[in-house]
Structures are given as structure tokens and as C-alpha cells.
Design a protein around this motif. Structure first.
Motif, PDB file in Angstrom:
ATOM      1  N   GLU A 115       2.682   2.931  -2.602  1.00  0.00           N
ATOM      2  CA  GLU A 115       2.934   2.815  -4.039  1.00  0.00           C
ATOM      3  C   GLU A 115       4.300   3.343  -4.463  1.00  0.00           C
ATOM      4  OE1 GLU A 115      -0.162   4.606  -6.330  1.00  0.00           O
ATOM      5  OE2 GLU A 115      -1.680   3.382  -5.330  1.00  0.00           O
ATOM      6  N   GLU A 116       4.769   4.340  -3.738  1.00  0.00           N
ATOM      7  CA  GLU A 116       5.966   5.029  -4.206  1.00  0.00           C
ATOM      8  C   GLU A 116       7.271   4.373  -3.744  1.00  0.00           C
ATOM      9  OE1 GLU A 116       3.960   5.687  -1.817  1.00  0.00           O
ATOM     10  OE2 GLU A 116       4.447   7.488  -0.637  1.00  0.00           O
ATOM     11  N   ASN A 168       0.797  -1.232   0.000  1.00  0.00           N
ATOM     12  CA  ASN A 168       0.000   0.000   0.000  1.00  0.00           C
ATOM     13  C   ASN A 168       0.835   1.291   0.000  1.00  0.00           C
ATOM     14  OD1 ASN A 168       0.697  -0.947   2.459  1.00  0.00           O
ATOM     15  ND2 ASN A 168      -1.079  -0.108   3.558  1.00  0.00           N
TER      16      ASN A 168
END
Lengths: 465, 465
Positions: free
Chosen positions: B362-363, B360
Motif C-alpha cells: 500500500e505504501e 499489496n
């Protein structure tokens, strides 16, 4: 080392680091075309010609690649054979940013030039007959020169002083060698074209010159590497203070000129253009203490390597008799070195008394390292000792170990010739030794050479020369 | 700083140290005559003329003084006004021995030249109208440039890109200023030569340009000094390993070109032409230990100064929940900095599991500093963050704090003009603020200047430029 001598080489020719100006140098058949292909008028739009311009001209413009202006530059043009290398060459004067230096090198490396090996520009100058080998070697010496004397010796050698001396010797020998070799063609007839007594005289005269040159190498070596000076004396004699006085003074001279300060090697200094290399030592008195004896032995080793020994003593601590003992001991180890005796810690109040105390040591210098009294006099003494042993700057001085080695071998071969003449050996045996001497002399100036020799010579150059 | 602009100055223009070539530069009314007086044909006997030769030509010979040849040199000749300084100038290319450099400087210093102050050649170029002030300043930036971007910005400024922008703004304002000042002459008659609504529009448009330039200074500053990147994370996260990977890589690039290695500042590196400045930090987690708290506070200070923050964590040690806490804490302190989150110690066996664990986020970048897995990707991320914030190399970017200061003052003055126009102030009051804005803009390019300003600008140059 690459043997191709026509491909285009590139290197940074100025010192590393950022500065106002840096020079990137190109040499080879494509040097001018390569520079031209990226060269535009200052506006950056119109391409500028270089190939149709005369040599020894300077051109202002920009170097541009891939629509990016790398720098505004001045390009100096040199056309074969009228250049340092004897080839087409350009010298690009750019802004001295390390980034720009790298970009320009990369630009030329990616478009057909290759990075020059150390000394490759000068090797090309040699291969193209612009310099002989001993002159080429002097270029490296000149760049490394750090005193007036080493500079003068390298300059004289670069300008052909040594080479022409060797050339005269070779020409005489070659003349005789060819006469003797002619005899071999007529060996059945037992003729002598080469007059044996003339040859003997010539060999003696050449040997004399070689001996003188070999002797000069002792001096030359010292000029190049500095005159080794050992400072000896008991620990409390003030040796370190004296050393600092001498070295600080030198530093002050160097830094007089803003922007020229260089890394000063702690223990070297130039006095009146002569490079001295100082070596501090432990005390030298005899001792039964083993540890101390090691220090003393080391001091003797240093003395052995020195050309000049300064014996410094505390004039308040040493009696005249003790001084005599010390000097006697020193003289056992000093060999051919020159001795300077200096009485330290002299001031106005005690000077007369102390001079009386040591009156029978005529050569004693009275000084104070702390107040710098008479230290200038000490320096002058050092310089005069060097002068008297040695140097006449107009005389040829051999500074290169390779040259000394060849001179030695040529000398030995000529000794064989002399012996052969005395024993009335046949011409073919004489010819062998003469030929050998000729080869050795020829190798000095590069008349006789090979790739390994060239490699070993030019790799000690800096890149860009 | 000396104000005499005609006396002859001399300096070493290339970097310190011994090298193949060094350049000694002279400029001033006596530059050519001075060089000529010691210049001889290569043989050293015949004096050579320089004064009657054309500019942009190169001359080979020797420099000789007191019967001693100092060096064989190439002298490039530049005649006023067609030279860098606009004065008669010579550039002497000599062998790059520190001894020879010193001898040449001393020779000219002792015969009428004086040592150039830092930047004095460029200051003369400015005083003689060869460059405006912002272009002159760009010369120093260009020499100091160490990345493609800083190089491009300095080059554009040196070539007048920024100056011409300022000039356009000034020309428009000058036009209005003279109309308003004309009104003052007719003040009794209450005429308006300068249309107020046109003026308002002009001031607004100029203010917009100034604002954009002021904004570009944030970027410009970063370009010049490097983009500050903070690497944060717990002590065992592998920050130092990552830093070494990034820096070692840079060093390898630099040393690809023999002879161009420069002193790499430990914590800077250039990636794709962009300079990054890395700052290592202590860990950042909250703690009750006072000593540790100090380290943490320091980390926050570093974060405050950074433009990019890399948060590095050991993917095996941190749970997804802990990561969220850390990031939340970080975001409280990060301000406008960009955040990069990197999971360290990733290998083939554990990659899938760990990606699931942190799915969770994403980066998150998954990498291994030790095996250099994906470190290239991290670099590209850094470069793209810079790109997206910032730079279009063709755009004008202000990199100079002095320029930014003047732009800010001009902007403020124009805000006063706008206020005055809205309040229908009299022309003489408007004229004051317009004049002030003009002076500030003029000071950027040197149209308005004074000795103190020049001194403060040129003393940051290197000697010889």
C-alpha cells in the motif's frame, strides 16, 4: 537597466557567506515605509515607527512577518537627500546567516521592492547629483583596489580630483564656444567676439593638459592591473624559486591579520603598496630546435607585454662573455621595458669571485633565491623602477579606458580646432569641433550622457553598491 | 582566551571578500576615542568629534592616517551599556575592498586595539549580562542556521525561550535547596523545614520536564545537522538520478535571488524549510561476492545512521515477490528509521500495470526520477515524516550537545534525590544532589561557569561576532 529612479530597490550590500553581520540595503521612495511595516520593538509585540525618526539614527528591534521573527536587527535611517543615493534609504544590519539574508531579501521583494541591478545604488547617487560619473566609476575601482597605489588613485578620483580638473578645462572651452556661437548669430556682420589668438593659446594649453592625462593612463592602467614583470633566464637559473620567494613573502603579509586572508592570485604580489604581476617564461637563448624555438618566441611575447624584465642567471654557469651575448639578444626584444639583471646562487664563499667575474656589468644584482640573500634588494629595485617611471599620488592619474578614449577624442578634436585656426576657418566650423571636444570631456563626468553609457558603466559594479 | 574584558577589540564583522560594504567593529573602553582620533569631516581637514555624540547615531566622514585618507565611512556609535557587548562600541561601515578592510584593521591594531578572538564580542555581551550563556550560544547557531526550522529554534533560544524554562526549574529547586540547607544549620534539633512529599513531587515534575527536553535533543540534533536520509536500492534503480532531481531543485530555489547564491553542499537540501542530508549507498541485496559484500555492509551502516530510508527500485525489473524479500531484508537493519518505498521508471503507459503488480504494497510511491513524475510527492512525504515525528516550533527544542549533557546530569542527580527521599536519607545528602543538579542547570545558562567552559563555547564562533 531600469530607468525608474524612484521605485524601491533592495540588495545584500556585504559579501556573500555567513558572518557575524550582514547588511541588507534599501533605497527608494518606499524604503523607510517598507522597513517600518515589519519592524517591531525587541519584544516582538509593539510596532515601531521609523518614518517619523531623524536621519542618521540607528534603531534596534525585530523584523517580523506572518508572526515569525526573522531576526533582531539594527536599522540605520537615511532621509532624502542626505543619503548615499540621495533617496530615502535604510541599511538593515542583521545576523549574517545566509538563511536570514535570503529571508529578508525575499520579504522585501514580495512586498514592493525589486532586486537592485549591479551598481544601481551608485547610479542613483549619480542621477541625483551626489557624485559625477567619474566619481561613481571610482567607487567600483575603490572596491576593487588591492594595493596602496590603486587605492589612492581611486580614492582621489572618487573624491573629485579628476572631475575638478576636467571641469576647469570644460569651463574655459565653454566660454569660448559660446562666444563663437554668438558670432554665428551675427554671421552677416562678420564680427569676431572670440579673440582667435586667445583661443589658439587656450586650445594649446588644454591640449597640453589632455596629453599629460593621456600619458598618465599608461601608468594608470599599470596601477590598476599590476605592473607586468617578466622573469626570464635559462631553465636552471632558479626562476621558479625566485618567484616563490617573492610570492610567499606576500602571502605571509596578507595572513598576518587573522580573518583578512583573501584569495591570493598565484602570480601577483604587492610590494610597498605597489601591485606587480609576474610572468614566468621559458629560456630565451637562440636555438635551432623548432620546439624550443616556440618556447623562446613565447618568452619574447611575454617580454613585449612587460614593463620590467628580470633577467636571472646562474652565476656559476654563465661566463661574462655569454652574459653579454644574452643581454644583447634580450635588448633587441625588450623595447621600452626596464631591465634588471640578477646573478643567482650567490653565497658568502663565492660572492667576491663572482663579483669580479661580472665586474663590468655595473647593474648586476647578486642574490640567492634559495637562501633569500638580497631578494629584499631586488624588491626594492622593482619598486624604485616603478617610482622613477611614474607615480606621484597627488597627481591626477587616468585609470579608466573609457576616460582615456574620451580624452583622446577631445584631444583630436582640439587638434582640428588648431588646424582650423591656422587655416582661418569660419567660426561655425570651429564651433563644431569645440562642441565635439566639450561633449567628450562632458561624457567623462557625466555632464553629457545616455542610457547605454550608464548601463555599460554600472553593470561592472557589484550588486549592493 | 583573554580574560581582560575592558581592552578594545577589533574585527571584520562582515563576510570575507570584496563587496559594496564591509563593517569593522570595535568594542571596549577606548573604542570611541580610537575611532575619533582618525575621524575627519568629509573634506578631510577638520577633525570630527564622536565621544560627545549620542549613542544610536550615525556619522559620515573620512578616516585619515598619516595624511592619507583610507576611506569615506559611516560610523555608528553605541555607548555602554546600550550596545551589543554592553561596552562602548563603534561599527565602521566602509567600502568593501579587501585592501581597505586590511588597512582599517591594521590602523586600529597599531594604535591600541587588539584582534578580537572568535566570539569575543558575544562573550563580552554574556560577561556584561546582556545575554545568558544559552542565548549567547544561540547566536552562533542563528548565524549557522540554514533552514527555516533551525532558524526558528535558534531564534527562540537566543530570545530566551529555553533560558526562561531552565530558570523556572532552577528557581523551584533553589527554594527547596535553601530550606534543606537551613535544616542543616539546625541539624541537632531534627526539624524539617522542607516538606518531603512536596519535594518528591517537585523533583518528579522537574524530572519530567528534563526528560522531555532530553527527548527533544534527538530532534534538535537532527534539525541542526539535517535529517539523514539514506537512498538505497540496486545500482540500476535510478538512485543518482533521483538525488540529482532533488538537489537540482533546491539549487534552483537558492539561485532565484540574484546575489544570494551560496555554496550548496552537494548532498544537502532544504524542503519546505526542513534540512535533509542525503546519503547515497551501494545496493543492498545479499551476495556471496566478498567485495560486493563490503559495499552492502557499508549500505547497512548508512542505514543505521539515517532517520529515513528511501528504498528505490526499478518497477520493470523487480517482481512483487522479490520486492517483498528486499523489504524484509531491509527491515532487519532499519531500526527506528522510517521507510519510504518508491517504484521508479513509471510512465503513463505502464503506470496501471505496475500499480496492479505491487497492489499489496500500500505504501509504494510510483514515480519517475527521469521525468520528475511524482517526485514532488516524494518530497512531501519526507517533510510529513519529519513533521509527524517531531516538531512544534513553539516548543522548546534542545539543539546543543553541551546542554543535553548538563540536562542528563541534572536528571541523574534528581533521580538520586528521589531514591534518597524514598530511602529517607538525611537532608545533607539530599542537599548534595540537589546542589549538583542546580549547578548543571546553572551551567546551561551560565549562572555557574568557568574560563575553560567559556573558551570551549566561544571558540566555535566566527571572528567578529
Amino acid at each position: 537597466m531600469k530607468v525608474n529612479r524612484d521605485d524601491t530597490i533592495v540588495a545584500l550590500a556585504t559579501a556573500q557567506g555567513s558572518a557575524a553581520i550582514a547588511i541588507v540595503r534599501l533605497s527608494g521612495s518606499q524604503a523607510i515605509a517598507l522597513a517600518e511595516s515589519f519592524f517591531y520593538a525587541p519584544g516582538g509585540q509593539t510596532q515601531k515607527r521609523l518614518q517619523d525618526k531623524a536621519g542618521y539614527t540607528v534603531h534596534f528591534g525585530v523584523l517580523k512577518y506572518d508572526n515569525t521573527i526573522i531576526d533582531e536587527v539594527l536599522i540605520s535611517l537615511f532621509k532624502a537627500p542626505h543619503s548615499y543615493t540621495g533617496q530615502d534609504s535604510v541599511e538593515i544590519s542583521c545576523h549574517g546567516s545566509t538563511y536570514i539574508q535570503q529571508q529578508l531579501l525575499q520579504l522585501f521583494l514580495q512586498h514592493g521592492a525589486r532586486m537592485a541591478e549591479p551598481g544601481e545604488f551608485t547610479m542613483r547617487a549619480f542621477l541625483n547629483g551626489k557624485l559625477d560619473l567619474s566619481q561613481a566609476e571610482a567607487v567600483a575601482d575603490l572596491i576593487a583596489s588591492n594595493s596602496a597605489v590603486s587605492h589612492q588613485v581611486a580614492m582621489q578620483q572618487m573624491r573629485g580630483g579628476f572631475s575638478s580638473k576636467i571641469k576647469v578645462l570644460r569651463d574655459h572651452l565653454i566660454n569660448f564656444a559660446s562666444l563663437i556661437e554668438l558670432e554665428l548669430d551675427f554671421s552677416e556682420e562678420d564680427v569676431e567676439f572670440a579673440d582667435r589668438s586667445d583661443l589658439k593659446q587656450l586650445v594649446a594649453s588644454i591640449s597640453g593638459v589632455l596629453q599629460k592625462l593621456l600619458h598618465s593612463f599608461e601608468v594608470g592602467n599599470v596601477i590598476k592591473n599590476g605592473i607586468p614583470v617578466a622573469i626570464v633566464g635559462k631553465p636552471n637559473a632558479g626562476k621558479s624559486t625566485l618567484l616563490n620567494v617573492l610570492l610567499d613573502d606576500d602571502r605571509a603579509i596578507v595572513s598576518e591579520i587573522p580573518g583578512t586572508t583573501r584569495d591570493v592570485i598565484e602570480d601577483e604580489m604587492v610590494i610597498d603598496g605597489v601591485l606587480f604581476r609576474f610572468m614566468d617564461t621559458a629560456g630565451i637563448r637562440t636555438t635551432t630546435d623548432v620546439i624550443e624555438q616556440i618556447g623562446v618566441n613565447k618568452a619574447f611575447e611575454v617580454i613585449k607585454k612587460s614593463a620590467i624584465v628580470i633577467y636571472l642567471f646562474d652565476a656559476h654557469e654563465l661566463s661574462s662573455g655569454d652574459l653579454q651575448l644574452e643581454i644583447d639578444l634580450l635588448k633587441e626584444h625588450i623595447g621600452t621595458s626596464q631591465l634588471v639583471i640578477a646573478a643567482n646562487k650567490i653565497d658568502i664563499e663565492n660572492e667576491a669571485d663572482l663579483q669580479a667575474e661580472f665586474a663590468n656589468f655595473e647593474e648586476v644584482l647578486y642574490l640567492s633565491a634559495k637562501t633569500q640573500k638580497n631578494t629584499e634588494q631586488l624588491k626594492q629595485r622593482l619598486v624604485s623602477l616603478f617610482d622613477s617611471r611614474t607615480v606621484n599620488a597627488t597627481e591626477t592619474i587616468v585609470t579608466n579606458a573609457r576616460h582615456a578614449d574620451s580624452l583622446r577624442k577631445a584631444y583630436d578634436a582640439l587638434q582640428n580646432v588648431t588646424r582650423g585656426l591656422n587655416e582661418q576657418l569660419a567660426g561655425d566650423l570651429l564651433a563644431l569641433d569645440i562642441r565635439y571636444a566639450l561633449d567628450e570631456l562632458g561624457s567623462i563626468v557625466g555632464a553629457v550622457t545616455n542610457a547605454d553609457l550608464l548601463e555599460s558603466i554600472f553593470t561592472r559594479f557589484c550588486i549592493g553598491k
